[in-house]
Motif scaffolding. Sequence first.
Motif, PDB file in Angstrom:
ATOM      1  N   PRO A 102      51.545  -2.939  31.630  1.00 13.74           N
ATOM      2  CA  PRO A 102      51.185  -4.074  30.780  1.00 13.74           C
ATOM      3  C   PRO A 102      50.653  -3.679  29.404  1.00 13.74           C
ATOM      4  O   PRO A 102      50.543  -4.524  28.524  1.00 13.74           O
ATOM      5  N   THR A 103      50.338  -2.402  29.208  1.00 12.36           N
ATOM      6  CA  THR A 103      49.881  -1.942  27.884  1.00 12.36           C
ATOM      7  C   THR A 103      51.039  -1.501  26.993  1.00 12.36           C
ATOM      8  O   THR A 103      50.814  -1.060  25.865  1.00 12.36           O
ATOM      9  N   SER A 104      52.258  -1.646  27.478  1.00  9.44           N
ATOM     10  CA  SER A 104      53.427  -1.116  26.776  1.00  9.44           C
ATOM     11  C   SER A 104      53.894  -2.001  25.629  1.00  9.44           C
ATOM     12  O   SER A 104      53.701  -3.218  25.630  1.00  9.44           O
ATOM     13  N   ALA A 105      54.549  -1.354  24.660  1.00 11.82           N
ATOM     14  CA  ALA A 105      55.393  -2.012  23.664  1.00 11.82           C
ATOM     15  C   ALA A 105      54.694  -3.168  22.960  1.00 11.82           C
ATOM     16  O   ALA A 105      55.236  -4.269  22.860  1.00 11.82           O
ATOM     17  N   VAL A 106      53.521  -2.900  22.427  1.00 15.78           N
ATOM     18  CA  VAL A 106      52.833  -3.874  21.586  1.00 15.78           C
ATOM     19  C   VAL A 106      53.376  -3.739  20.166  1.00 15.78           C
ATOM     20  O   VAL A 106      53.480  -2.633  19.636  1.00 15.78           O
ATOM     21  N   THR A 107      53.764  -4.851  19.555  1.00 16.61           N
ATOM     22  CA  THR A 107      54.230  -4.857  18.170  1.00 16.61           C
ATOM     23  C   THR A 107      53.036  -5.074  17.243  1.00 16.61           C
ATOM     24  O   THR A 107      52.295  -6.045  17.394  1.00 16.61           O
ATOM     25  N   PHE A 108      52.860  -4.164  16.296  1.00 18.09           N
ATOM     26  CA  PHE A 108      51.785  -4.277  15.315  1.00 18.09           C
ATOM     27  C   PHE A 108      52.390  -4.581  13.945  1.00 18.09           C
ATOM     28  O   PHE A 108      53.396  -3.986  13.555  1.00 18.09           O
ATOM     29  N   LEU A 109      51.774  -5.501  13.227  1.00 18.48           N
ATOM     30  CA  LEU A 109      52.197  -5.854  11.879  1.00 18.48           C
ATOM     31  C   LEU A 109      51.275  -5.187  10.873  1.00 18.48           C
ATOM     32  O   LEU A 109      50.054  -5.132  11.069  1.00 18.48           O
ATOM     33  N   HIS A 110      51.888  -4.702   9.777  1.00 17.10           N
ATOM     34  CA  HIS A 110      51.133  -3.945   8.787  1.00 17.10           C
ATOM     35  C   HIS A 110      51.410  -4.456   7.380  1.00 17.10           C
ATOM     36  O   HIS A 110      52.514  -4.929   7.074  1.00 17.10           O
ATOM     37  N   ASP A 111      50.405  -4.318   6.540  1.00 19.49           N
ATOM     38  CA  ASP A 111      50.571  -4.583   5.119  1.00 19.49           C
ATOM     39  C   ASP A 111      51.625  -3.618   4.551  1.00 19.49           C
ATOM     40  O   ASP A 111      51.713  -2.463   4.992  1.00 19.49           O
ATOM     41  N   PRO A 112      52.424  -4.063   3.575  1.00 17.61           N
ATOM     42  CA  PRO A 112      53.428  -3.169   2.988  1.00 17.61           C
ATOM     43  C   PRO A 112      52.848  -1.899   2.381  1.00 17.61           C
ATOM     44  O   PRO A 112      53.582  -0.919   2.167  1.00 17.61           O
ATOM     45  N   ALA A 113      51.544  -1.875   2.119  1.00 18.22           N
ATOM     46  CA  ALA A 113      50.921  -0.682   1.551  1.00 18.22           C
ATOM     47  C   ALA A 113      50.787   0.447   2.571  1.00 18.22           C
ATOM     48  O   ALA A 113      50.542   1.601   2.187  1.00 18.22           O
ATOM     49  N   GLU A 114      50.935   0.151   3.884  1.00 19.60           N
ATOM     50  CA  GLU A 114      50.840   1.202   4.892  1.00 19.60           C
ATOM     51  C   GLU A 114      51.971   2.209   4.695  1.00 19.60           C
ATOM     52  O   GLU A 114      53.094   1.865   4.328  1.00 19.60           O
ATOM     53  N   THR A 115      51.679   3.487   4.947  1.00 19.51           N
ATOM     54  CA  THR A 115      52.642   4.561   4.716  1.00 19.51           C
ATOM     55  C   THR A 115      53.738   4.546   5.770  1.00 19.51           C
ATOM     56  O   THR A 115      53.453   4.515   6.978  1.00 19.51           O
TER      57      THR A 115
ATOM     58  N   SER B   2      55.176  -1.606  13.654  1.00 13.13           N
ATOM     59  CA  SER B   2      55.268  -0.438  14.521  1.00 13.13           C
ATOM     60  C   SER B   2      55.113  -0.917  15.957  1.00 13.13           C
ATOM     61  O   SER B   2      54.719  -2.063  16.194  1.00 13.13           O
ATOM     62  N   LEU B   3      55.429  -0.044  16.915  1.00 16.83           N
ATOM     63  CA  LEU B   3      55.303  -0.408  18.330  1.00 16.83           C
ATOM     64  C   LEU B   3      54.737   0.744  19.125  1.00 16.83           C
ATOM     65  O   LEU B   3      55.035   1.915  18.850  1.00 16.83           O
ATOM     66  N   SER B   4      53.958   0.407  20.134  1.00 17.00           N
ATOM     67  CA  SER B   4      53.491   1.415  21.077  1.00 17.00           C
ATOM     68  C   SER B   4      54.617   1.741  22.071  1.00 17.00           C
ATOM     69  O   SER B   4      55.566   0.979  22.224  1.00 17.00           O
ATOM     70  N   PRO B   5      54.526   2.884  22.771  1.00 14.39           N
ATOM     71  CA  PRO B   5      55.596   3.298  23.685  1.00 14.39           C
ATOM     72  C   PRO B   5      55.698   2.431  24.932  1.00 14.39           C
ATOM     73  O   PRO B   5      54.854   1.581  25.207  1.00 14.39           O
ATOM     74  N   VAL B   6      56.756   2.700  25.691  1.00 15.35           N
ATOM     75  CA  VAL B   6      56.942   2.096  27.015  1.00 15.35           C
ATOM     76  C   VAL B   6      56.318   3.045  28.040  1.00 15.35           C
ATOM     77  O   VAL B   6      56.755   4.184  28.201  1.00 15.35           O
ATOM     78  N   PHE B   7      55.261   2.579  28.709  1.00 11.11           N
ATOM     79  CA  PHE B   7      54.584   3.370  29.738  1.00 11.11           C
ATOM     80  C   PHE B   7      54.983   2.853  31.120  1.00 11.11           C
ATOM     81  O   PHE B   7      55.222   1.653  31.299  1.00 11.11           O
ATOM     82  N   ALA B   8      55.041   3.747  32.085  1.00 11.43           N
ATOM     83  CA  ALA B   8      55.438   3.382  33.450  1.00 11.43           C
ATOM     84  C   ALA B   8      54.230   3.057  34.310  1.00 11.43           C
ATOM     85  O   ALA B   8      53.194   3.711  34.208  1.00 11.43           O
ATOM     86  N   VAL B   9      54.382   2.049  35.152  1.00 15.37           N
ATOM     87  CA  VAL B   9      53.349   1.756  36.153  1.00 15.37           C
ATOM     88  C   VAL B   9      53.329   2.869  37.194  1.00 15.37           C
ATOM     89  O   VAL B   9      52.297   3.480  37.467  1.00 15.37           O
ATOM     90  N   ARG B  10      54.491   3.134  37.787  1.00 20.58           N
ATOM     91  CA  ARG B  10      54.651   4.245  38.736  1.00 20.58           C
ATOM     92  C   ARG B  10      55.277   5.398  37.959  1.00 20.58           C
ATOM     93  O   ARG B  10      56.491   5.387  37.677  1.00 20.58           O
ATOM     94  N   GLU B  11      54.475   6.378  37.606  1.00 16.09           N
ATOM     95  CA  GLU B  11      54.894   7.398  36.652  1.00 16.09           C
ATOM     96  C   GLU B  11      56.045   8.252  37.152  1.00 16.09           C
ATOM     97  O   GLU B  11      56.757   8.866  36.351  1.00 16.09           O
ATOM     98  N   GLU B  12      56.267   8.300  38.440  1.00 12.35           N
ATOM     99  CA  GLU B  12      57.364   9.107  38.980  1.00 12.35           C
ATOM    100  C   GLU B  12      58.703   8.377  38.897  1.00 12.35           C
ATOM    101  O   GLU B  12      59.753   8.968  39.169  1.00 12.35           O
TER     102      GLU B  12
END
Length: 287
Positions: free
Chosen positions: A163-176, A212-222
């Motif tokens: 549930p912590t996966s793939a959060v979309t973040f919005l940034h000001d155009p000044a961000e590098t 930007s987006l955070s990665p896709v994390f697995a619940v069951r890591e295997e």
Amino acid sequence: MAKLLIDMGAHEHDLEGIKQVSDGLSSDPTLAFRRTRNGRFCFDMENRCIYRMSAQPFVLTAEEDFVRHDSGVIRIFDEIEDDLQSNTALQALLIFKALVVDGVAVAPRPYLDYSAAQWVCTLFSIRTVTVPELLGEPALEGVHSDGVDHTMTTLLGSRNMAPTSAVTFLHDPAETNGTPWDAVDPGLRLGSYQHRDFLDTVLIADHERKHSLSPVFAVREEEAATRDMAIFFTRRPAIAGHVSYPHDALVPHEKRPVSVRIPFVEHDDPLPSASLSNPFRRLREDR
């Protein structure tokens, strides 16, 4: 969103069917953790139709705020097939985007024809995969823009995704450009959004907000975790001087033609209800 799409012609069985189209995707040309297909559509607002266009190479550059190892590389993706382009839910998503973006002023990009009555929409069907040996990143490039006027992203499904996966973040155009999602300036982060449920959709004015987006994390890591998305990049046609100008033909697709009608609604038409049963009035009021 499902109610809106049904009112715009989507069939219930196609809403179920679109959840499965990512199972038939191909290897991505440059990213090992991604499976993809794409297709080009023209939003012809003068003739009130959306039609499939011929396949063309795809390219994004650092000058368009896209900094990655394959910036400026001409990429060739396998094409979407009939299971997606003929799906009435996908067609309704295309209509939805055309109705929302047309007539809305955005910060213009250089070398695009803003006098044109057409929009170029490149649709990507994308599955991001995380496995124990490889982390799937929906935006490996970090902070970026997509070189278009509007980016729309719609969740088609996920498996084993934390549930912590793939959060979309919005940034000001000044961000590098290229800054990792977790190393940005907090003062330039303007908001966030997360696709959680089927058909969750976000639309970004791409030249006004980076993301930007955070990665896709697995619940069951295997086990593998997957995230399936439909991505709609929409811009005005390119003119001479634009990197995509040589690849921007508006001709219909010869082998996979498809065309759908864009409903025409006068902005001052009296309508009996503002409920979801009349999506066009709802869209106008929201806009």
